[in-house]
Design a protein around this motif. Structure first.
Motif, short mmCIF file in Angstrom:
data_model
loop_
_atom_site.label_atom_id
_atom_site.label_comp_id
_atom_site.label_asym_id
_atom_site.label_seq_id
_atom_site.Cartn_x
_atom_site.Cartn_y
_atom_site.Cartn_z
N LEU A 138 0.93 -1.32 0.01
CA LEU A 138 0.01 -0.05 -0.01
C LEU A 138 0.99 1.27 0.12
O LEU A 138 0.63 2.12 -0.65
CB LEU A 138 -0.95 0.03 1.25
N ARG A 139 1.81 1.29 0.85
CA ARG A 139 2.77 2.30 0.84
C ARG A 139 3.52 2.79 -0.59
O ARG A 139 3.63 3.94 -1.09
CB ARG A 139 4.00 2.29 1.70
N LEU A 140 3.76 1.60 -1.33
CA LEU A 140 4.53 1.63 -2.48
C LEU A 140 3.51 2.20 -3.40
O LEU A 140 3.63 3.18 -4.49
CB LEU A 140 4.89 0.57 -3.01
N MET A 141 1.92 1.66 -3.69
CA MET A 141 1.02 2.27 -4.42
C MET A 141 0.80 3.76 -4.12
O MET A 141 0.74 4.56 -5.08
CB MET A 141 -0.42 1.44 -3.99
N PHE A 142 0.82 4.00 -3.10
CA PHE A 142 0.42 5.49 -2.65
C PHE A 142 1.56 6.43 -2.73
O PHE A 142 1.54 7.31 -3.53
CB PHE A 142 0.12 5.72 -1.27
N LEU A 143 3.07 5.94 -2.84
CA LEU A 143 4.00 6.77 -3.18
C LEU A 143 3.96 6.85 -4.69
O LEU A 143 4.40 7.85 -5.27
CB LEU A 143 5.42 5.88 -2.68
N SER A 144 3.74 5.83 -5.57
CA SER A 144 3.83 5.89 -6.87
C SER A 144 2.62 6.93 -7.63
O SER A 144 3.00 7.48 -8.53
CB SER A 144 3.61 4.51 -7.56
N SER A 167 11.64 6.35 -15.61
CA SER A 167 12.93 6.79 -15.01
C SER A 167 12.69 8.47 -14.44
O SER A 167 13.27 8.62 -13.19
CB SER A 167 13.97 6.84 -16.16
N ARG A 168 12.30 9.05 -15.20
CA ARG A 168 11.93 10.60 -14.70
C ARG A 168 11.28 10.63 -13.51
O ARG A 168 11.31 11.51 -12.53
CB ARG A 168 11.20 11.33 -15.71
N ALA A 169 10.20 9.64 -13.45
CA ALA A 169 9.09 9.72 -12.11
C ALA A 169 10.11 9.47 -11.01
O ALA A 169 9.74 10.07 -9.99
CB ALA A 169 7.92 8.79 -12.68
N LYS A 170 10.90 8.34 -10.96
CA LYS A 170 11.61 8.00 -9.75
C LYS A 170 12.55 8.92 -9.42
O LYS A 170 13.03 9.26 -8.26
CB LYS A 170 12.39 6.62 -10.27
N ARG A 171 13.20 9.78 -10.33
CA ARG A 171 14.29 10.93 -10.24
C ARG A 171 13.32 11.76 -9.49
O ARG A 171 14.05 12.25 -8.73
CB ARG A 171 14.77 11.12 -11.48
N THR A 172 12.25 12.16 -9.81
CA THR A 172 11.29 13.32 -9.35
C THR A 172 11.19 13.05 -7.89
O THR A 172 11.23 13.90 -6.89
CB THR A 172 10.04 13.46 -10.29
N LEU A 173 10.77 11.87 -7.51
CA LEU A 173 10.25 11.31 -5.91
C LEU A 173 11.54 11.63 -5.39
O LEU A 173 11.54 11.95 -4.19
CB LEU A 173 9.84 9.92 -6.10
N ALA A 174 12.69 11.21 -5.97
CA ALA A 174 13.85 11.08 -5.13
C ALA A 174 14.43 12.48 -4.95
O ALA A 174 14.80 12.73 -3.87
CB ALA A 174 15.14 10.53 -5.84
N GLU A 175 14.03 13.63 -6.01
CA GLU A 175 14.56 14.69 -5.73
C GLU A 175 13.83 15.64 -4.56
O GLU A 175 14.29 16.55 -3.81
CB GLU A 175 14.58 15.43 -7.11
#
Length: 429
Positions: A116-122, A164-172
């Motif tokens: 669930l955490r991963l779903m909401f994070l995405s 890739s951009r989405a993961k990078r944005t979450l990290a930033e």
């Protein structure tokens, strides 16, 4: 040919990879690192299980290996040493004396909460809506980049870049890996539901491959929908989504014959439906309807679930209330207009009011609607066949067959085209 052990490893990975990734993401707070660790654990399984046998709890084994790799990696890299604290006390060497102890401890982790955490994070609001969906499909649904691209009629390279951009944005932005609350939770809930729906649909009618269905994706979609419904008991659409997927999922065994060939809904042996799953789905739709009636408005998932319930309650295909289904599709088209809805509305109107009514709806579709999709041509073929226009129907089925990338569906469409030509010959004799 792969060995039984290798096939078992593939099956384990299919069932456990999302849970493994979710748990690792929670512990490392780094999606890329979590994916790397999950892949390392898979490589370890491929190397060790053929010789040592598959462990009793393979998911826990994979998690323990990934945790150990995380510890080793942090210790080797001085720059990342500070991240050890993020792993928590469970990853400290003193609490992991051996693999057996780690397996035992991991077996009792709240894995469903991790997913669930991963779903909401995405579905974080910092991401654009399309990025939220493709990222969740990739991380939580376990779909490949190619499968996501086909679902969206997009180029695989473009989807890969978007992920890739989405993961990078979450990290930033330093996105939190905890479950959201309040208004933020409500805002993300709709995107999570859409993604679960797409995961299930890819399993219910696979976009490519030799099989018409991918039951493992349907099961994952239903599991995630049940989790979400339990997480949001007062949301009618969350309850409706569970009902919709369970009603459709109840038909899985009847969607193919003994040789694996696709079987259309009207031709299915309804005794092969999973009636326990069907009852659960209908009960969820009843819960959703009650919530909507009590003042909490429902949306598109409730209407779709009511359509599925019409099919589910019909003991025989000829008992289907197509007039009610057409009315519900009219409601759906008003609330969430779109080409896919119109194609399905054409089916309903064609059955309720005659094929010409359905053909008129298809004719009104904008030029270029659903580019590359076989759906409009396939529905046109069915309606033309019902109208007795067999040669036109055959041409439409041929067109649909040329557009689909699923081998089973292609075979079905080609057979329908051949049957239409045979019908034309018979009518001329």
């Amino acid at each position: 040919m792969s060995s039984p052990t290798e096939e078992a490893i593939v099956a384990v990975w299919r069932n456990e990879s999302v849970r493994l990734l979710a748990g690792l993401a929670r512990m490392t707070h780094d999606l890329d690192l979590a994916e790397d660790l999950a892949q390392d654990a898979l490589v370890a399984a491929l190397e060790q299980w053929p010789h040592e046998g598959i462990p009793r709890n393979p998911g826990a084994w994979l998690m323990s290996i990934a945790k150990r790799r995380a510890i080793d990696g942090f210790r080797r890299d001085e720059v990342l040493r500070r991240k050890v604290a993020l792993l928590g006390h469970e990853l400290e060497e003193g609490e992991m004396p051996d693999l057996a102890a780690a397996v035992e401890a991991t077996a009792f982790r709240p894995i469903e909460d991790d997913v669930l955490r991963l779903m909401f994070l995405s579905c974080h609001p910092v991401l654009a809506p399309d990025s939220r969906t493709v990222l969740t499909l990739r991380l939580v649904g376990g779909l490949t980049t190619a499968e996501i691209a086909r679902a969206y009629f997009a180029k695989e390279s473009a989807v890969g870049q978007r992920i890739s951009r989405a993961k990078r944005t979450l990290a930033e932005v330093g996105a939190s890996f905890e479950l959201p609350t309040g208004e933020e939770r409500t805002a993300r809930l709709r995107d999570v539901m859409q993604t679960i729906y797409l995961v299930f649909n890819e399993g219910y009618a696979a976009t490519s491959g030799p099989s018409w269905t991918r039951p493992e994706l349907c099961l994952e979609g239903m599991r995630l929908a049940r989790m979400l419904a339990a997480h949001a008991p007062g949301d009618p659409d969350a309850q409706a989504l569970q009902g919709l997927l369970e009603i459709q999922g109840s038909r899985l065994a009847a969607r193919a014959d003994a040789e694996g060939h696709p079987v259309l809904l009207e031709d299915q042996d309804r005794t092969r439906w999973d009636h326990l799953l069907l009852r659960r789905g209908l009960a969820a739709v009843d819960r959703a309807t009650a919530l909507a009636s009590s003042g909490t408005p429902g949306g598109s998932y409730l209407v779709q679930a009511m359509i599925a319930a019409c099919h589910g309650r019909a003991r025989r295909a000829e008992d289907t209330d197509w007039a009610e289904i057409a009315r519900l599709y009219d409601m759906l088209a008003t609330g969430v207009p779109g080409a896919v809805i119109e194609v399905n509305r054409a089916v309903a109107h064609g059955r309720a009011f005659g094929p010409d009514a359905g053909l008129a709806i298809l004719a009104a579709l904008p030029e270029g609607a659903l580019p590359g999709s076989h759906l409009p041509a396939g529905v046109r073929g069915d309606l033309l066949h019902r109208a007795g226009r067999h040669l036109e129907a055959a041409a439409a089925f041929d067109e649909a067959a040329s557009l689909t990338t699923n081998a089973g569906e292609q075979e079905l469409l080609e057979k329908r085209a051949a049957a239409c030509r045979s019908d034309e010959v018979s009518s001329d004799a």
